[in-house]
Design an enzyme around this catalytic site. Sequence first.
Site, PDB file in Angstrom:
ATOM      1  N   ASP A  37       0.817  -1.227   0.000  1.00 38.83           N
ATOM      2  CA  ASP A  37       0.000   0.000   0.000  1.00 38.83           C
ATOM      3  C   ASP A  37       0.844   1.269   0.000  1.00 38.83           C
ATOM      4  OD1 ASP A  37      -2.211  -1.763   0.351  1.00 38.83           O
ATOM      5  OD2 ASP A  37      -1.859  -1.748   2.501  1.00 38.83           O
TER       6      ASP A  37
ATOM      7  N   GLU B 199     -11.562  -2.053  -3.802  1.00 37.48           N
ATOM      8  CA  GLU B 199     -10.978  -1.310  -2.688  1.00 37.48           C
ATOM      9  C   GLU B 199      -9.836  -0.428  -3.193  1.00 37.48           C
ATOM     10  OE1 GLU B 199      -9.671  -4.224   0.131  1.00 37.48           O
ATOM     11  OE2 GLU B 199      -8.222  -5.146  -1.228  1.00 37.48           O
TER      12      GLU B 199
END
Length: 283
Positions: free
Chosen positions: A3, A168
């Site tokens: 991420d 997401e």
Amino acid sequence: MHDPSIIRAGDRYYVFSTGAGIAIRTSADLVRWDLAGAVFSENPGWVASRVGDVDSLWAPDISRWGGLYHLYYAASHFGTNRSCIGHATIGALGTAEHRWVDHGAVVCSEGTDYNAIDPNVVIDERGTAWLVFGSFWSGLKLIQLDAAGAPVAGTLTSIAARPSTAIEAPFLVRRGDHYYLFASFDTCCSGARSTYKIMVGRSQALAGPYVDRLGNRMLDGGGSRVLTSSARWRGPGSNALLQAGESWYHIYHSYDAEADGMFSLRIAELIWGADGWPESGGP
């Protein structure tokens, strides 16, 4: 790393990523990276009371506006929406004189139909900041932020969803007359078995509707492919974009099938086609 979120400050680039305290790495050339500590030495006090005991903080997003660097991050447990997005600020990066100030939880989702993780900030054409977030459940949400970085009541709206719910890690960027909504579809975090892929839609209005190249709405599961797995690099996702002068770069994590599925930072050139759609130089 997982991420990644990136920003340039002075002559250095900074990447923030999922981990204990949120790891920070710096680079002068986007190739060689050095660890530069973490945002927090321990979880902020509110995390245990709102979410419970967590080992790491997820999916940080770094941006600069209003004279401060703003970091939004998530605290959660896999498979639940007992989740919160936190907010911290700092005056300058890479200096001992400035310290991170945590402002606590700004969006929580327990008891709702969405999941408050994977935050990202975009600044609209009027200079107003907005937060996009979401993972599975009812999809991706957008909410306006005030000058201090707190959500504005009554501004929450849905901008993307999938029938399978597997969407997401949103990232919004404004270019020309359009806003582009990047998102990760399918399954993360299973090493070389991960099926993540990066998709995109665009809209002339920040709140949508976002549509893909064929006109399918992202609220109905649409999205055009930006990047999928190769033989070696599997499950690319959780992407960010960086503009450096006339160049654009595509930042994301992927899993190396030649190294037992180790998760890695990947940076590729990104171009915008004649039709205005992004094309990644990955994997």
